[in-house]
Scaffold this motif. Structure first.
Motif, PDB file in Angstrom:
ATOM      1  N   TYR A 160       0.807  -1.219   0.000  1.00  0.00           N
ATOM      2  CA  TYR A 160       0.000   0.000   0.000  1.00  0.00           C
ATOM      3  C   TYR A 160       0.844   1.276   0.000  1.00  0.00           C
ATOM      4  N   SER A 161       2.167   1.108   0.101  1.00  0.00           N
ATOM      5  CA  SER A 161       3.047   2.280  -0.055  1.00  0.00           C
ATOM      6  C   SER A 161       3.296   2.566  -1.537  1.00  0.00           C
ATOM      7  N   GLN A 162       3.015   1.582  -2.398  1.00  0.00           N
ATOM      8  CA  GLN A 162       3.351   1.736  -3.818  1.00  0.00           C
ATOM      9  C   GLN A 162       2.678   2.945  -4.490  1.00  0.00           C
ATOM     10  N   PRO A 163       1.355   3.143  -4.320  1.00  0.00           N
ATOM     11  CA  PRO A 163       0.752   4.318  -4.966  1.00  0.00           C
ATOM     12  C   PRO A 163       1.356   5.627  -4.467  1.00  0.00           C
ATOM     13  N   LEU A 164       1.700   5.685  -3.180  1.00  0.00           N
ATOM     14  CA  LEU A 164       2.305   6.905  -2.635  1.00  0.00           C
ATOM     15  C   LEU A 164       3.665   7.161  -3.272  1.00  0.00           C
ATOM     16  N   ARG A 165       4.343   6.097  -3.643  1.00  0.00           N
ATOM     17  CA  ARG A 165       5.679   6.235  -4.227  1.00  0.00           C
ATOM     18  C   ARG A 165       5.629   6.470  -5.739  1.00  0.00           C
ATOM     19  N   ARG A 166       4.517   6.112  -6.377  1.00  0.00           N
ATOM     20  CA  ARG A 166       4.455   6.176  -7.844  1.00  0.00           C
ATOM     21  C   ARG A 166       3.551   7.278  -8.386  1.00  0.00           C
ATOM     22  N   LEU A 167       2.591   7.718  -7.574  1.00  0.00           N
ATOM     23  CA  LEU A 167       1.629   8.726  -8.049  1.00  0.00           C
ATOM     24  C   LEU A 167       1.803  10.030  -7.284  1.00  0.00           C
ATOM     25  N   PRO A 168       1.761  11.185  -7.951  1.00  0.00           N
ATOM     26  CA  PRO A 168       1.514  11.342  -9.386  1.00  0.00           C
ATOM     27  C   PRO A 168       2.745  11.036 -10.249  1.00  0.00           C
ATOM     28  N   LEU A 169       3.940  11.111  -9.660  1.00  0.00           N
ATOM     29  CA  LEU A 169       5.171  10.882 -10.417  1.00  0.00           C
ATOM     30  C   LEU A 169       6.081   9.970  -9.609  1.00  0.00           C
ATOM     31  N   GLY A 170       6.768   9.065 -10.300  1.00  0.00           N
ATOM     32  CA  GLY A 170       7.768   8.231  -9.646  1.00  0.00           C
ATOM     33  C   GLY A 170       9.037   9.025  -9.385  1.00  0.00           C
ATOM     34  N   LEU A 171      10.099   8.325  -8.980  1.00  0.00           N
ATOM     35  CA  LEU A 171      11.319   9.004  -8.548  1.00  0.00           C
ATOM     36  C   LEU A 171      11.965   9.832  -9.657  1.00  0.00           C
ATOM     37  N   SER A 172      12.200   9.223 -10.821  1.00  0.00           N
ATOM     38  CA  SER A 172      12.927   9.966 -11.862  1.00  0.00           C
ATOM     39  C   SER A 172      12.091  11.131 -12.402  1.00  0.00           C
ATOM     40  N   ALA A 173      10.771  10.921 -12.522  1.00  0.00           N
ATOM     41  CA  ALA A 173       9.900  12.003 -13.020  1.00  0.00           C
ATOM     42  C   ALA A 173       9.810  13.141 -12.004  1.00  0.00           C
ATOM     43  N   THR A 174       9.814  12.803 -10.711  1.00  0.00           N
ATOM     44  CA  THR A 174       9.801  13.841  -9.671  1.00  0.00           C
ATOM     45  C   THR A 174      11.093  14.648  -9.730  1.00  0.00           C
ATOM     46  N   ARG A 175      12.200  13.927  -9.917  1.00  0.00           N
ATOM     47  CA  ARG A 175      13.506  14.603 -10.017  1.00  0.00           C
ATOM     48  C   ARG A 175      13.536  15.532 -11.239  1.00  0.00           C
ATOM     49  N   ASP A 176      13.007  15.045 -12.369  1.00  0.00           N
ATOM     50  CA  ASP A 176      12.969  15.864 -13.594  1.00  0.00           C
ATOM     51  C   ASP A 176      12.126  17.122 -13.383  1.00  0.00           C
ATOM     52  N   GLU A 177      10.975  16.955 -12.728  1.00  0.00           N
ATOM     53  CA  GLU A 177      10.076  18.089 -12.480  1.00  0.00           C
ATOM     54  C   GLU A 177      10.752  19.120 -11.581  1.00  0.00           C
ATOM     55  N   LEU A 178      11.441  18.648 -10.561  1.00  0.00           N
ATOM     56  CA  LEU A 178      12.145  19.556  -9.650  1.00  0.00           C
ATOM     57  C   LEU A 178      13.262  20.291 -10.387  1.00  0.00           C
ATOM     58  N   THR A 179      14.003  19.563 -11.207  1.00  0.00           N
ATOM     59  CA  THR A 179      15.092  20.166 -11.985  1.00  0.00           C
ATOM     60  C   THR A 179      14.543  21.236 -12.931  1.00  0.00           C
ATOM     61  N   ARG A 180      13.414  20.921 -13.563  1.00  0.00           N
ATOM     62  CA  ARG A 180      12.790  21.875 -14.509  1.00  0.00           C
ATOM     63  C   ARG A 180      12.392  23.164 -13.792  1.00  0.00           C
ATOM     64  N   ARG A 181      11.877  23.024 -12.562  1.00  0.00           N
ATOM     65  CA  ARG A 181      11.406  24.206 -11.838  1.00  0.00           C
ATOM     66  C   ARG A 181      12.530  25.018 -11.244  1.00  0.00           C
ATOM     67  N   VAL A 182      13.508  24.326 -10.678  1.00  0.00           N
ATOM     68  CA  VAL A 182      14.579  25.021  -9.966  1.00  0.00           C
ATOM     69  C   VAL A 182      15.589  25.601 -10.951  1.00  0.00           C
ATOM     70  N   GLY A 183      15.766  24.885 -12.080  1.00  0.00           N
ATOM     71  CA  GLY A 183      16.691  25.368 -13.101  1.00  0.00           C
ATOM     72  C   GLY A 183      18.089  25.554 -12.545  1.00  0.00           C
ATOM     73  N   GLY A 184      18.736  26.640 -12.938  1.00  0.00           N
ATOM     74  CA  GLY A 184      20.111  26.883 -12.500  1.00  0.00           C
ATOM     75  C   GLY A 184      20.206  27.522 -11.125  1.00  0.00           C
ATOM     76  N   SER A 185      19.062  27.930 -10.563  1.00  0.00           N
ATOM     77  CA  SER A 185      19.117  28.703  -9.318  1.00  0.00           C
ATOM     78  C   SER A 185      19.329  27.824  -8.089  1.00  0.00           C
ATOM     79  N   GLY A 186      18.928  26.533  -8.183  1.00  0.00           N
ATOM     80  CA  GLY A 186      19.115  25.627  -7.043  1.00  0.00           C
ATOM     81  C   GLY A 186      18.075  25.859  -5.963  1.00  0.00           C
ATOM     82  N   LEU A 187      18.045  24.930  -5.022  1.00  0.00           N
ATOM     83  CA  LEU A 187      17.085  25.023  -3.913  1.00  0.00           C
ATOM     84  C   LEU A 187      17.603  25.934  -2.826  1.00  0.00           C
TER      85      LEU A 187
END
Length: 308
Positions: A276-303
């Protein structure tokens, strides 16, 4: 909430403890097994307990205390793998007449709301909101594909809360997975010694606990970020999600290994938690897609902040 306080209030912690006891009294681990046998009965299994706790009276969007209590409740629900989208209900927007909010991917939007009659709104990472008009067939762990009808693009403020609260649910599952594993290795013997006395076992468990406690701190930080109205709250939410998924992979791997073959059997609570942890880990985005989304938003400025 401007000064950074990385702990929940005493009231929120007490509310979380009350929720733990209430879920235990209502059936504890049996709840998820009963719901899997009869998915249509999810509302009647968990709904009255949550209503009795006053869950739907919390206001996590406009009230810091309500936000912290909501997080504590999600964590307690995760601990018992309560078969109900508690986080999604608590994240409901206040400007729409709906019961809950699901953050969805742009393609094949899905949510863990199979078999629930409530009124749902879906929001994408970019804040586009839609009404859920129809659910597809129910899949494993109550996941269903959603048919949507567009409402507006005003959901930017919804996304951070909609991502952070489910991470608190996942954190509760990690709490429990480690607790179950500690009790297992303290009882099981090999070569005349308890498993917990072996150094290799201690190292593995320490690795898992470091991951879990890291998520604990980051979850509190992301919550503070939302409550403070930080402009970076969504980036913080994505960074938390990325860390929580990574931690869950390590914690569940270690806990399964230390349980041995029995950890994968349906008889163990760990296997139910893991599933039952699987949907929490996969939806809405899995690990690599979450990383891509964060990279797209943060860009060169960093967190900024804790994630920097």
């Amino acid at each position: 909430m401007s000064e950074m306080v990385l702990d929940l209030s005493d009231d929120a912690k007490e509310f979380g403890r009350q929720a733990l006891r209430a879920f235990e009294s209502a059936g504890g681990d049996q709840l998820v097994q009963d719901a899997e046998a009869k998915p249509a009965g999810r509302e009647s299994l968990a709904g009255p307990v949550l209503a009795g706790l006053g869950a739907w009276d919390l206001d996590p969007r406009n009230d810091t205390d309500g936000l912290e209590a909501a997080a504590a409740l999600c964590r307690s629900a995760g601990y018992w793998a309560v078969p109900y989208p508690v986080a999604e209900r608590l994240a409901a927007p206040t400007d729409l007449d709906v019961d809950g909010l699901v953050v969805v991917a742009d393609n094949r939007p899905s949510g863990v709301i199979a078999g629930l009659e409530s009124r749902w709104v879906a929001v994408t990472m970019d804040g586009a909101r839609s009404k859920v008009t129809r659910q597809g067939a129910a899949g494993p762990a109550f996941v269903t594909e959603l048919e949507l009808s567009a409402i507006d693009d005003a959901g930017a403020a919804d996304v951070a809360l909609g991502l952070v609260l489910p991470c608190w649910t996942l954190l509760g599952m990690l709490d429990r997975a480690i607790e179950l594993t500690i009790s297992h290795i303290s009882l099981r013997k090999q070569f005349g010694q308890t498993l917990s006395s072996f150094q290799g076992v201690q190292f593995q468990l320490t690795d898992a606990e470091v991951e879990r406690s890291g998520v604990d701190i980051l979850a509190k930080y992301a919550l503070w970020s939302i409550g403070s109205g930080r402009p970076d709250a969504l980036n913080d939410a994505l960074a938390l999600r990325m860390s929580a998924i990574e931690a869950a992979e390590i914690v569940f791997r270690v806990c399964h290994q230390l349980h041995g073959a029995v950890g994968f059997c349906d008889e163990t609570t760990l296997s139910w938690l893991s599933r039952y942890s699987q949907p929490l880990r996969r939806l809405p985005l899995g690990l690599s897609a979450t990383r891509d989304e964060l990279t797209r938003r943060v860009g060169g400025s960093g967190l900024t902040g804790l994630f920097a």
